[in-house]
Design an enzyme around this catalytic site. Structure first.
Site, PDB file in Angstrom:
ATOM      1  NE  ARG A 122      -8.256 -11.364   1.941  1.00 44.66           N
ATOM      2  CZ  ARG A 122      -8.256 -10.184   1.901  1.00 44.66           C
ATOM      3  NH1 ARG A 122      -7.904  -9.538   0.568  1.00 44.66           N
ATOM      4  NH2 ARG A 122      -8.777  -9.450   2.807  1.00 44.66           N
ATOM      5  NE  ARG A 168      -5.183  -6.233   3.328  1.00 43.51           N
ATOM      6  CZ  ARG A 168      -6.278  -6.454   2.874  1.00 43.51           C
ATOM      7  NH1 ARG A 168      -7.008  -7.353   3.278  1.00 43.51           N
ATOM      8  NH2 ARG A 168      -6.900  -5.409   2.177  1.00 43.51           N
ATOM      9  CD  GLN A 202      -5.063 -10.025   5.692  1.00 37.26           C
ATOM     10  OE1 GLN A 202      -6.141  -9.529   5.208  1.00 37.26           O
ATOM     11  NE2 GLN A 202      -4.149 -10.659   5.003  1.00 37.26           N
ATOM     12  CG  HIS A 260      -7.046  -4.097   6.936  1.00 31.15           C
ATOM     13  ND1 HIS A 260      -6.626  -2.828   7.017  1.00 31.15           N
ATOM     14  CD2 HIS A 260      -7.425  -4.544   5.802  1.00 31.15           C
ATOM     15  CE1 HIS A 260      -6.474  -2.647   5.970  1.00 31.15           C
ATOM     16  NE2 HIS A 260      -7.264  -3.391   5.128  1.00 31.15           N
ATOM     17  CG  LEU A 304     -11.169  -2.085   6.027  1.00 27.48           C
ATOM     18  CD1 LEU A 304     -10.009  -2.509   6.806  1.00 27.48           C
ATOM     19  CD2 LEU A 304     -11.856  -3.090   5.055  1.00 27.48           C
ATOM     20  CB  THR A 338      -9.488   0.643   1.816  1.00 22.59           C
ATOM     21  OG1 THR A 338      -8.919  -0.009   0.797  1.00 22.59           O
ATOM     22  CG2 THR A 338      -9.598   2.077   1.459  1.00 22.59           C
ATOM     23  CD  GLU A 339      -3.139  -3.782   1.567  1.00 27.37           C
ATOM     24  OE1 GLU A 339      -2.130  -3.938   0.590  1.00 27.37           O
ATOM     25  OE2 GLU A 339      -3.610  -4.590   2.138  1.00 27.37           O
ATOM     26  N   GLY A 341     -20.628 -11.782  -2.564  1.00 22.57           N
ATOM     27  CA  GLY A 341     -20.051 -11.909  -3.828  1.00 22.57           C
ATOM     28  C   GLY A 341     -20.076 -13.198  -4.470  1.00 22.57           C
ATOM     29  CG  ASP A 364     -24.344 -18.573  10.188  1.00 25.93           C
ATOM     30  OD1 ASP A 364     -23.861 -18.383  11.281  1.00 25.93           O
ATOM     31  OD2 ASP A 364     -25.193 -17.856   9.776  1.00 25.93           O
ATOM     32  CG  HIS A 413      -9.846  -7.412   7.222  1.00 25.80           C
ATOM     33  ND1 HIS A 413     -10.855  -6.717   6.899  1.00 25.80           N
ATOM     34  CD2 HIS A 413      -9.191  -7.578   5.967  1.00 25.80           C
ATOM     35  CE1 HIS A 413     -11.180  -6.292   5.742  1.00 25.80           C
ATOM     36  NE2 HIS A 413     -10.100  -6.975   4.859  1.00 25.80           N
ATOM     37  CG  PHE A 451      -4.013  -3.067  -2.710  1.00 25.18           C
ATOM     38  CD1 PHE A 451      -4.857  -1.711  -3.184  1.00 25.18           C
ATOM     39  CD2 PHE A 451      -4.722  -3.580  -1.595  1.00 25.18           C
ATOM     40  CE1 PHE A 451      -6.087  -1.659  -2.563  1.00 25.18           C
ATOM     41  CE2 PHE A 451      -5.761  -3.609  -0.966  1.00 25.18           C
ATOM     42  CZ  PHE A 451      -6.453  -2.164  -1.364  1.00 25.18           C
TER      43      PHE A 451
END
Length: 601
Positions: free
Chosen positions: A402, A291, A245, A247, A257, A259-260, A22, A226, A358, A124
């Site tokens: 986070r 979290r 973190q 999760h 995972l 999702t939250e 992203g 990397d 996570h 969330f």
């Protein structure tokens, strides 16, 4: 065949981007639209980058579902970071959030919609209205496939803008000149085994996280740190690497995972007594606490004997009360994961979950323009020609923990910000700087050590030792004794890395060579994490240490956070395996500072 300078191919670009997830794609789009020549390197096809796994949403204070503004988002992010986030960077991110999300929508992002056509937003963990009074709906979602939709949207825009993708390439090392400027990277074309020097006016690291230093992880197998390894070997200290973190809801036994967004839609966590236990730990936000808080609470329930299953080693997440229609509309991937990885129909029964590694909050230190910086004891100094964005970077908007959905926001805001800054930097640059004759020497030494080795240690055996040690000594709860043991173990494993052998010396698509080269990055991240964690004598965010949970000499911080001595960022230097520190920036850009206080939910 050994590698030599004679068989290195050299190419020039305005910008080389390492990583096509992203953040890399958002930056590449800014650069390609400006007419720069861009080389985007990726170990996998761009739409297979780990951003594709993000499920729950991207945060922005649009106020489409409930009262919200960026000031509340700003406060929640600072509080979520346990006051280790830099408040100038957090303000910048939260103010920019609505703009980048609406821009993404205009790129073609298929967000879910409300009846009035506005973007659907779900609650969330840790996101609130009116400074913590009540949960708020801030996560802009595309069902539970938000990262997938985002990645494909950004990739399509990059194809339209004619970004050059170098698919199935692995960047190996940064090239710096005598002034310390970064002037390119060395890279391996995995299909052929050929070595390249890619010369550039600017290099952007967007390689994602390094969750594969742990045994149980929600991270893709490509997430081997990397970019962090490249930076560490080039003499750039890594920041805040002790903060990882967990999760709360990884599928027990699989680590995949969930999702939250499950809890955002109304799922609840239950212990073996059928109790919704989060009401005891977080009376206001309950299952929607941040979290780190939920993970600790779950682990506490298990440690006190209230875990579920024959071994009492997991917690149950209940979703069936939401109804099959809601689940299939809002959480279709979660239903599929339940069938495939837990043999559970979540529309009828709860699913077993455990906290799973996570996300890394630390990384390569940067400013809000994505420029990599090095602290000299008084100020941050920019490393000319080098940028970093996304999970591999640490602009420090996440601090010690986070908030969910702030990761996808981080990618968009700082990917765009870095892209804009690089355009200005390159346009005023002139001709490429000269590349030193020894620029590829480190890479040649690494490759030839593998090529020339006749015996030694198998790369995956070393990687397995790293993962086992990190899982044991840097888990949800830590003790000083265990962390000190972990430091010694990782230091000993480091000594083995130089003796990794390669049995298959073939050139074409040699995955064994790639895995051996990845170990060089795994050990940098593991050593940074373990050394930094053992040195931080407090509890803060994701760094929870039994020894300091309730220290008598810091009664004003009953959860063990010691702001008198530890309100500072950790910096780990690979060359000396030593630590220095720099202060947290508590001064926002335009608004009043949010002073530290105890986190309650």
């Amino acid at each position: 065949m050994s590698y030599s300078k004679a068989n290195i191919t050299k190419r020039k670009f305005d910008v080389v981007i390492v990583g096509a997830g992203g953040s890399g794609l958002r930056a590449a789009l800014e650069l390609s639209r400006a007419g720069l020549s861009v080389a985007s390197l990726s170990k996998v096809f761009p739409t297979r980058s780990h951003t594709v796994a993000a499920q729950g949403g991207v945060s922005a204070s649009l106020g489409n579902m409930s009262e919200d503004n960026w000031h509340y988002h700003f406060y929640d992010t600072i509080k979520g970071s346990d006051w280790l986030g830099d408040q100038d960077a957090i303000e910048f991110m939260c103010r920019e959030a609505p703009n980048v999300v609406i821009e993404l929508e205009h790129f073609g992002m298929p967000f879910d919609r409300n009846a009035d056509g506005t973007i659907y937003q779900r609650p969330f963990g840790g996101h609130t209205a009116n400074y913590g009074e009540k949960p708020v709906q801030r996560a802009c979602a595309a069902a539970d496939r938000t990262g997938h939709a985002m990645l494909h949207t950004l990739y399509q825009q990059n194809v339209k803008s004619k970004t050059n993708f170098f698919v199935e390439w692995m960047a190996l090392d940064l090239i710096r000149n005598t002034q310390g400027d970064v002037v390119g990277v060395t890279a391996l074309e995995l299909e052929t085994g050929d070595l390249y020097e890619l010369h550039a006016k600017a290099v952007l690291l967007a390689t994602g996280g390094a969750g594969r230093i742990f045994q149980a992880s929600t991270n893709a197998f490509i997430n081997t740190g990397d970019g962090l390894g490249m930076a560490a070997r080039a003499g750039i200290p890594l920041q805040d690497m002790e903060f990882w973190q967990f999760h709360p809801t990884g599928v027990a036994g699989a680590g995949v995972l969930l999702t939250e967004g499950c809890r955002g839609e109304g799922a609840i966590l239950l212990n073996s007594e059928g109790e919704r236990f989060m009401e005891r730990y977080a009376p206001t936000l309950k299952d929607l606490a941040p979290r780190d808080f939920v993970s600790r609470s779950m682990d506490q329930e298990i440690k006190e004997g209230r875990g579920c299953g024959p071994n009492k080693d997991y917690i149950l997440m209940k979703l069936d009360h939401l109804g099959a229609e809601t689940i299939r509309k809002r959480l279709p991937s979660v239903e599929e994961i339940g069938h495939n990885f837990a043999n559970v129909d979540i529309t009828k029964e709860p699913i077993p979950v455990v906290p799973t590694i996570h996300y890394q909050m630390g990384g390569i230190p940067t400013n809000i323009n994505g420029q990599v910086v090095v602290w000299d004891g008084q100020q941050n100094n920019v490393v000319n020609g080098l940028y970093a964005v996304g999970e591999c970077s640490c602009v420090s908007v996440h601090g010690a923990n986070r908030l969910g959905t702030n990761s996808l926001l981080d990618l968009l805001v700082f990917g765009k910000s870095a892209g804009k800054h690089i355009v200005e930097f390159v346009n005023g640059f002139g001709a490429h700087h000269e590349v030193p004759a020894d620029g590829a020497d480190r890479t040649l030494a690494r490759l030839n050590q593998l090529q020339d080795s006749k015996d030694g240690t198998y790369a995956q055996d070393v990687a397995g030792e790293i993962r086992q040690s990190m899982q044991t000594h840097a888990g949800v709860f830590r003790t000083q004794k265990s962390m000190d043991e972990g430091v010694a173990k990782i230091n000993a494993i480091r000594d083995k890395v130089g003796s990794v052998t390669l049995k298959d010396k073939s050139m074409v698509w040699n995955t064994a060579r790639m895995e051996a080269l990845e170990v060089d990055n795994l050990i940098e991240v593991a050593q940074a994490t373990m050394t930094s964690a053992a040195a931080r004598k407090e509890c803060r965010g994701a760094h929870t240490v039994y020894d300091y949970e309730h220290p008598a000499d810091h009664a004003e911080f009953p959860l063990g956070r010691n702001d008198k001595e530890w309100l500072k960022h950790t910096l780990w230097d690979s060359a000396t395996n030593s630590l220095t520190y720099k202060p947290v920036n508590l001064k926002p850009l335009t608004v009043a500072s949010v002073p530290p206080k105890v986190r309650t939910f």
